[in-house]
Design a protein around this motif. Structure first.
Motif, PDB file in Angstrom:
ATOM      1  N   GLU A  94      44.139  99.865  73.253  1.00 18.06           N
ATOM      2  CA  GLU A  94      44.214 101.228  72.699  1.00 18.06           C
ATOM      3  C   GLU A  94      45.463 101.362  71.832  1.00 18.06           C
ATOM      4  O   GLU A  94      45.429 101.896  70.718  1.00 18.06           O
ATOM      5  N   ARG A  95      46.561 100.837  72.332  1.00 22.40           N
ATOM      6  CA  ARG A  95      47.825 100.905  71.617  1.00 22.40           C
ATOM      7  C   ARG A  95      47.741 100.146  70.292  1.00 22.40           C
ATOM      8  O   ARG A  95      48.161 100.623  69.234  1.00 22.40           O
ATOM      9  N   VAL A  96      47.168  98.953  70.356  1.00 23.58           N
ATOM     10  CA  VAL A  96      47.106  98.092  69.171  1.00 23.58           C
ATOM     11  C   VAL A  96      46.191  98.690  68.109  1.00 23.58           C
ATOM     12  O   VAL A  96      46.539  98.722  66.925  1.00 23.58           O
ATOM     13  N   LEU A  97      45.046  99.179  68.535  1.00 25.41           N
ATOM     14  CA  LEU A  97      44.095  99.741  67.565  1.00 25.41           C
ATOM     15  C   LEU A  97      44.713 100.935  66.831  1.00 25.41           C
ATOM     16  O   LEU A  97      44.566 101.088  65.618  1.00 25.41           O
ATOM     17  N   LEU A  98      45.407 101.747  67.581  1.00 23.85           N
ATOM     18  CA  LEU A  98      46.050 102.920  66.980  1.00 23.85           C
ATOM     19  C   LEU A  98      47.117 102.491  65.975  1.00 23.85           C
ATOM     20  O   LEU A  98      47.275 103.095  64.906  1.00 23.85           O
TER      21      LEU A  98
ATOM     22  N   ASP B 279      39.180 105.451  69.513  1.00 25.99           N
ATOM     23  CA  ASP B 279      39.688 104.953  70.806  1.00 25.99           C
ATOM     24  C   ASP B 279      38.530 104.644  71.765  1.00 25.99           C
ATOM     25  O   ASP B 279      38.731 104.353  72.936  1.00 25.99           O
ATOM     26  N   ARG B 280      37.304 104.755  71.252  1.00 28.03           N
ATOM     27  CA  ARG B 280      36.157 104.292  72.031  1.00 28.03           C
ATOM     28  C   ARG B 280      35.861 102.866  71.562  1.00 28.03           C
ATOM     29  O   ARG B 280      35.510 102.645  70.404  1.00 28.03           O
ATOM     30  N   PHE B 281      36.096 101.948  72.449  1.00 32.48           N
ATOM     31  CA  PHE B 281      35.913 100.534  72.105  1.00 32.48           C
ATOM     32  C   PHE B 281      35.453  99.788  73.355  1.00 32.48           C
ATOM     33  O   PHE B 281      35.495 100.329  74.467  1.00 32.48           O
TER      34      PHE B 281
ATOM     35  N   ILE C  31      40.632  93.143  60.712  1.00 32.19           N
ATOM     36  CA  ILE C  31      41.058  93.845  61.926  1.00 32.19           C
ATOM     37  C   ILE C  31      41.181  92.861  63.092  1.00 32.19           C
ATOM     38  O   ILE C  31      42.113  92.944  63.894  1.00 32.19           O
ATOM     39  N   ALA C  32      40.268  91.898  63.159  1.00 31.25           N
ATOM     40  CA  ALA C  32      40.322  90.904  64.243  1.00 31.25           C
ATOM     41  C   ALA C  32      41.625  90.125  64.179  1.00 31.25           C
ATOM     42  O   ALA C  32      42.265  89.864  65.199  1.00 31.25           O
TER      43      ALA C  32
ATOM     44  N   HIS D 109      48.747  91.140  67.383  1.00 32.48           N
ATOM     45  CA  HIS D 109      49.555  92.172  68.031  1.00 32.48           C
ATOM     46  C   HIS D 109      49.185  92.424  69.485  1.00 32.48           C
ATOM     47  O   HIS D 109      49.952  93.050  70.212  1.00 32.48           O
ATOM     48  N   PHE D 110      48.038  91.953  69.898  1.00 32.00           N
ATOM     49  CA  PHE D 110      47.580  92.246  71.260  1.00 32.00           C
ATOM     50  C   PHE D 110      48.309  91.351  72.250  1.00 32.00           C
ATOM     51  O   PHE D 110      48.176  90.131  72.218  1.00 32.00           O
TER      52      PHE D 110
END
Lengths: 306, 429
Positions: free
Chosen positions: B328-332, B340-342, B376-377, B383-384
């Motif tokens: 959630e943090r990384v996507l943001l 945030d739905r993933f 994005i991947a 970063h993940f």
């Protein structure tokens, strides 16, 4: 060492001739007493000669009187590897560095005791201890034994998980950390960043092959710090007493597990107790010198690498 | 003493006015109330259940029921929820005699500090009349550990399941895999892929599952009915003598009949005799179990197998953890248009050197625009964090994981409960 103590003590007579006689007499007595104590020590602790111990590992010891270098010892240990399983002993790595290409195993007595650690925990009045050391150093069991004997809680932290280690200092009221200067730096930085207090007492295990250690800056003055020097993990040679701890000294006392020979350009140790594979005139990677008398009654020792 | 009497005694002890406060607070008891004396099973079922949050939110002193001198170990969970992790004190383990039918423990053991401390293995060996010899497995410095294990002559491995591929690879290099006679794995269900790897790498080893949880002092949670032989289901357990098991519907909390065919969340109560540092009463494990039709042949008890988790916000992988809140943090941080739905889909890929973890992240845009999945991947991977010192990309670089990819989230309905991490057991080739 014993001569030094006694010479100071007796040199108070006003009659030089008496002093000389006394000095010779006492020295003589001490010579005898020293060797008797060695013999007694050996008889209490060593029920076999070193040759038998070495042959139990399928290797021949070095010739009597010869010195053992690190290279020779590692060579012998590598030859002995396939016999470790046949000897009832524990083992520790011969290097603090996991990437050491010469890394092999050094045998230790089963359920080896670390009496100096117990003494530190008592001196520091430790109630809640955290071990923050690499697990391949094989120190978990002996640290647990000593903590158990002084009724202190023990938490084994992962050196790779600083947030958990930091959380433990708070949740478990950790008052003592057993660590190395390398492994504690990240924790200290993290605690500082989060404005969390560092535990009050620190026991550092230092590698004898590295330069003389130093106490981390943010622990000086305000924290109790103990330092020990190990030639291999779980093989301590230098320890500290309460006085040295209090003074944050970089000096040490020699471990009584060895007989010491201080030469001008080298320092040798020989196992004084029944080690599975006794060290015989093992040359330390530094030169140590005896300095002042410590208030505890033992001589203080400094060391330096060439 | 039958089950009810043991539970009654446990509840009375844990709710005594002088007991640590955890249960008295959980049950809403007044300070002047005496200990609860259960009158029957209805009163038992009326007791509130507890879960990990209960432990996280209860101060250590309020859930510590033994004396310091009884404590042998302090465990913690992985601290992956973002909340402060609970530290669980433990006394010495009991009820582990079943292991002796599978292995003698005469020779040295290679063991990780979980689930058992080094000294417990030593004490077991001593109690059997053998020299206490244990080599600590250090996953951070695995190669050094395995070298020592080879020198020691270990013939047993006791560790997390996700350590096995690494240990197998290193032991193969040391030429010692055929000497291994026991592998006891814990931390997660044994997959078919992992079993195949162990069977091929350690041909002479008995493979024993260990079902436990960091919060549960009375290990294991279930006694294995048999070794893992390849027969499905791979890991099968029955309740330990010192535990009372219930199965519930995790949504309604309805207690289901504990009988063949029931499927639901396992709730555990441990009534192990004192000393006990962290007694758990009606503890929701978060594990979904299925009660099997046949009873355990050796013990004549109902058997169960673990079929999943209630909701997964994290899953352990070699070298770290996949955490939903980290994603959630990384996507943001990457692009605030990503919803945030993933879903994180974790796969296991078969490789020569053992199973490898792979991750596909299903995402969608808040505004409905097309997302550059490849870009994005790469960003996510870089970063993940899977651990304090490792990103997913670093894990790929070191050969631990398969490169991460992204896909469009198909089910993005906001009316349905979202499972954020989905673990795929069948291997993706």
């Amino acid at each position: 060492m014993q001569f030094f103590h006694t010479f100071q003590y007796i040199n108070c007579s006003n009659n030089p001739r008496n002093n000389q006689f006394a000095l010779v007499y006492i020295s003589y007595i001490l010579d005898i007493r020293f060797f008797i104590s060695m013999a007694v020590h050996r008889s209490h602790t060593s029920t076999r000669n070193p040759e038998d111990a070495y042959r139990g590992f399928g290797i021949e010891p070095i010739a009597e009187g010869e010195e053992t270098s690190r290279e020779i010892l590692l060579h012998l240990l590598q030859k002995a590897e396939h016999n470790f399983k046949n000897v009832a002993c524990g083992l520790v790595p011969t290097s603090f560095d996991p990437h050491d290409p010469l890394l092999t195993a050094f045998p230790r007595p089963l359920q080896w005791k670390w009496p100096a650690l117990q003494r530190y925990l008592q001196t520091l009045q430790s109630a809640s201890v955290m071990m923050l050391l690499p697990q391949f150093w094989q120190m978990q069991s002996c640290i647990h034994r000593e903590c158990h004997d002084v009724a202190a809680l023990l938490f084994i932290a992962d050196i790779a998980n600083t947030p958990i280690a930091a959380a433990a200092t708070e949740s478990l009221s950790i008052d003592t950390v057993i660590t190395s200067t390398q492994d504690c730096s990240e924790l200290l930085d993290y605690l500082s960043e989060k404005e969390m207090p560092a535990p009050r007492s620190w026991v550092f295990v230092h590698d004898a092959n590295k330069p003389t250690p130093h106490i981390p800056e943010n622990l000086r003055e305000t924290h109790s710090v103990v330092q020990e020097i190990h030639i291999f993990p779980c093989v301590p040679i230098f320890e500290q007493c309460g006085s040295l701890i209090q003074r944050h000294s970089n000096r040490f006392h020699t471990s009584e597990a060895y007989v010491w020979e201080f030469k001008d350009d080298r320092t040798l140790i020989t196992s004084a107790r029944e080690d599975p594979l006794p060290l015989l005139k093992y040359r330390l990677p530094f030169t140590a010198i005896q300095t002042d008398m410590c208030p505890c009654g033992k001589v203080e020792v400094e060391y330096h690498h060439e | 003493m039958n089950n009810f009497e043991k539970l009654k005694e446990l509840v009375a002890d844990c709710t005594a006015p002088t007991a640590p406060r955890m249960y008295r607070a959980l049950y809403g008891m007044r300070d002047d109330e005496p200990a609860i004396q259960l009158g029957g099973w209805d009163e038992w079922r009326a007791l509130p259940m507890m879960n990990k949050n209960t432990l996280v939110e209860t101060p250590f002193a309020d859930r510590f029921f033994a004396s310091h001198s009884d404590i042998e170990d302090i465990r913690t969970s992985s601290g992956t929820s973002g909340k402060k992790p609970p530290f669980i004190p433990r006394v010495f383990p009991r009820g582990l005699e079943y292991r002796l039918q599978y292995h003698s423990f005469k020779n040295p053991i290679l063991a990780f500090k979980v689930p058992y401390m080094m000294h417990w293995h030593e004490e077991l060996q001593q109690s059997l009349g053998y020299a206490p010899r244990v080599v600590a497995f250090d996953p951070v410095h695995a190669e050094a550990s395995i070298r020592l294990a080879r020198i020691a002559g270990v013939d047993a491995i006791i560790t997390f399941a996700f350590h096995i591929p690494l240990i197998g690879t290193l032991m193969s290099r040391e030429g010692m895999t055929e000497n291994i006679r026991l592998i006891e794995i814990n931390g997660e269900n044994c997959t078919r892929s992992l079993f195949n790897f162990m069977r091929a790498t350690f041909p002479n080893a008995v493979i024993l599952p260990q079902f436990g949880a960091a919060e549960v002092e009375d290990k294991p949670l279930g006694v294995p009915c048999r070794a893992i032989t390849g027969e499905e289901p791979l890991s099968v357990y029955h309740a330990k003598d010192t535990q009372y098991h219930e199965v519930i519907d995790s949504d309604t909390l309805e207690v289901l009949p504990y009988q063949a065919g029931s499927e639901g969340e396992l709730v555990v109560t441990s009534h192990v005799p004192k000393p006990r540092a962290t007694p758990l009463i009606r503890y929701r494990t978060g594990d979904i179990v299925k009660i099997l039709p046949e009873k355990c042949a050796a013990h004549n008890q109902l058997q169960f197998t673990i079929i999943g988790r209630v909701s997964i916000d994290f899953v352990k992988i070699p070298g770290g953890v996949l955490r939903a809140d980290e994603m959630e943090r990384v996507l943001l941080a990457i692009d605030n248009d990503i919803s945030d739905r993933f879903e994180i889909h974790r796969y296991v890929h078969n490789h020569e050197a053992g199973p490898k973890i792979g991750m596909v992240v299903h995402i969608t845009s808040r505004t409905g625009r097309n997302l550059d999945m490849e870009h994005i991947a790469r960003d996510i991977s870089n970063h993940f964090r899977v651990g304090p010192k490792r990103t997913y990309a670093q894990g790929v670089q070191s050969g631990m994981y398969v490169p991460l990819s992204c896909a469009l989230l198909v089910n993005s309905s906001h009316t349905e409960k979202m499972k954020r991490i989905i673990v795929h057991e069948p291997e993706k080739s």
